[in-house]
Structures are given as structure tokens and as C-alpha cells.
Design a protein around this motif. Sequence first.
Motif, mmCIF file in Angstrom:
data_model
loop_
_atom_site.group_PDB
_atom_site.id
_atom_site.type_symbol
_atom_site.label_atom_id
_atom_site.label_comp_id
_atom_site.label_asym_id
_atom_site.label_seq_id
_atom_site.Cartn_x
_atom_site.Cartn_y
_atom_site.Cartn_z
ATOM 1 N N LYS A 86 0.760 -1.185 0.298
ATOM 2 C CA LYS A 86 0.103 0.043 -0.026
ATOM 3 C C LYS A 86 0.828 1.316 0.194
ATOM 4 O O LYS A 86 0.483 2.433 -0.540
ATOM 5 N N GLU A 112 -7.452 8.579 0.693
ATOM 6 C CA GLU A 112 -7.908 7.349 0.979
ATOM 7 C C GLU A 112 -7.046 6.226 1.337
ATOM 8 O O GLU A 112 -6.881 5.461 2.120
ATOM 9 N N ILE A 136 -5.150 7.036 4.513
ATOM 10 C CA ILE A 136 -5.861 6.668 5.811
ATOM 11 C C ILE A 136 -5.881 5.175 5.930
ATOM 12 O O ILE A 136 -5.615 4.624 7.232
ATOM 13 N N GLU A 137 -5.809 4.343 4.763
ATOM 14 C CA GLU A 137 -5.908 3.042 4.960
ATOM 15 C C GLU A 137 -4.353 2.568 5.373
ATOM 16 O O GLU A 137 -4.410 1.637 6.138
ATOM 17 N N MET A 181 -2.793 4.209 7.445
ATOM 18 C CA MET A 181 -2.685 4.437 8.801
ATOM 19 C C MET A 181 -3.308 3.231 9.748
ATOM 20 O O MET A 181 -3.084 2.954 10.802
ATOM 21 N N GLU A 182 -4.413 2.880 9.242
ATOM 22 C CA GLU A 182 -5.414 1.687 9.790
ATOM 23 C C GLU A 182 -4.594 0.446 9.908
ATOM 24 O O GLU A 182 -4.641 -0.163 10.951
ATOM 25 N N LEU A 183 -3.659 0.065 8.550
ATOM 26 C CA LEU A 183 -2.927 -0.816 8.879
ATOM 27 C C LEU A 183 -1.735 -0.902 9.952
ATOM 28 O O LEU A 183 -1.417 -1.855 10.402
ATOM 29 N N LYS A 184 -1.157 0.135 9.877
ATOM 30 C CA LYS A 184 -0.059 0.332 10.969
ATOM 31 C C LYS A 184 -0.730 0.028 12.534
ATOM 32 O O LYS A 184 -0.286 -0.382 13.344
ATOM 33 N N GLU A 185 -2.040 0.861 12.658
ATOM 34 C CA GLU A 185 -2.533 0.678 13.948
ATOM 35 C C GLU A 185 -2.973 -0.836 14.183
ATOM 36 O O GLU A 185 -2.628 -1.517 15.241
ATOM 37 N N GLN A 186 -3.446 -1.598 13.030
ATOM 38 C CA GLN A 186 -3.598 -3.020 13.269
ATOM 39 C C GLN A 186 -2.460 -3.820 13.460
ATOM 40 O O GLN A 186 -2.530 -4.692 14.249
#
Length: 255
Positions: free
Chosen positions: A183, A191, A194-195, A197-202
Motif C-alpha cells: 500500500k 484514502e 488513511i488505509e 494508518m489503519e494498517l499500521k494501527e492493526q
Amino acid sequence: MKRSYRGISIWVGIFILIFGSPMLINLLVSFRTQWTVEEGSDWISFFGNYSGGLIGGVVAYLITRYQFTMQKRNDAEKELRSQLPVLYKLKSVLRILGMQFSYMANIDETLNKSLNPYPKIKVSLKDIDKDLWKDIWILKNTWLQEKFLQHVEFYEDARSILSADIVQMEIKLEQLKRSLSTKILTARTDEDKIEIMELKEQIAILELECKEQEWERKDVWQTFLMNNYTIGNKTLLELVNKEITEIEGRDKNET
């Protein structure tokens, strides 16, 4: 010893009171003094009623005391027998725990040979119905209560922790990291950012979960080995069997 002497003294006193009263009455009515104004027959009637009431009271006391003692004994025996159903249930639980702890000991022996003391693979342990020991408070042996609850508490914690499959968690973690790398290389829009950032958080959350699982597994295996739950479980099972035998022996002796 003091209680036995006291009991003997009380019974001797009662014996003297009961059998000495007639002799004392006979002595009182056999002569006259300046204080005796009634006839001998009046004294005999009075003291006869008095001694009769006294003897009747003593007999009533003895009967009441006997009934109370027997009732207390019956209640104690009934309370003792009420422990049997609980002990039978604990026995079945300890047998299951014994098999599961032996299974864990075999895993530990295998791991020691492979130089991998804390496995990441999922270890499935049997779920035990908690209702089987819900009435453990009935038992009079508080040491047995405490040790049994310690055993099942450790087992439930171990079952929960070892049921997690860290290998699968790590596989998922690697998949997320690959997705993140891809990614980052192909990100073009907001977008995509944002995705990312979400992957890093997961990834951060899953890495933390993996570390916690590894630490908890290490703690479970160290506690299992340090406290030697396999031997401790056998000791508890022997104690439960002894309690059952003693209570059943009392019932046989009574019959």
C-alpha cells in the motif's frame, strides 16, 4: 482431663443428693428440737413431696440432656454425610485435571527435547463444568478447599491462555505487514493514506497481543513446572478419597 474430673464430680454430687435425701429426712424427723413444731408425719409428707420433685427434676434434666446430645450427634453426622456428593464431584474433577496435567507434562517433556520451552502452537485443554465445585464451601476441610480452588483457577487460566494460536497470529501479522508495504508503494490518494494508518494501527495492536501471549505462555509453563501441579493433583485426589472412605466407614459402622 479436667473436664472428665468435673463430670465425675457432678454425677457423684447428684448421686449423693438423690440417695442422701431420704436418710437426711429420716434424721430430721427422728427427734424434736425447739425449731420443730410440726408432727413427724407432716415432715415426712413435706420432705417426701420435696424429694420426689427433686428426683423428678433430675430425671427430666438427664432425659433432656440425653436427647440434646443425641440430636447434636445426629446433626453432626448428617452434616458430615452431606459432604459426600461434593466430594464425589471433586473426585471426578481431579481425575480430569490429572489427565490434563499429564498431557501438559508430556508436552513439556517433548519441548525440552526440542529446546523450545514455550511453544507458540495452540494447546487445547478440556473445558470443565464449574457447577461441579460450586458447593465446595460445604466441606469442613478448609485446606482442601483452598488447594482445590488454586488448582482449578490455574487450570482455567492455563486453558484460556494456551488456547490462543500465536502461530496463526504471527501469520496474520506478516500478511498485514506485506499489505502495508504494498500500500505504501502504490498509495496515491488520501484514502490510501488513511488505509495505511489503519494498517499500521492493526499491526501495532497485533504485535502487542503476540508479545502478551508469549509472556503469558511463559508464565503458565513456569508456574506449572515450579508448583508441580501433576504431583499436587495426585495428593489432592488421595485426600478426597480418604475423606470419602472415612465418611462411608462411619455409615457402615452405624448400620
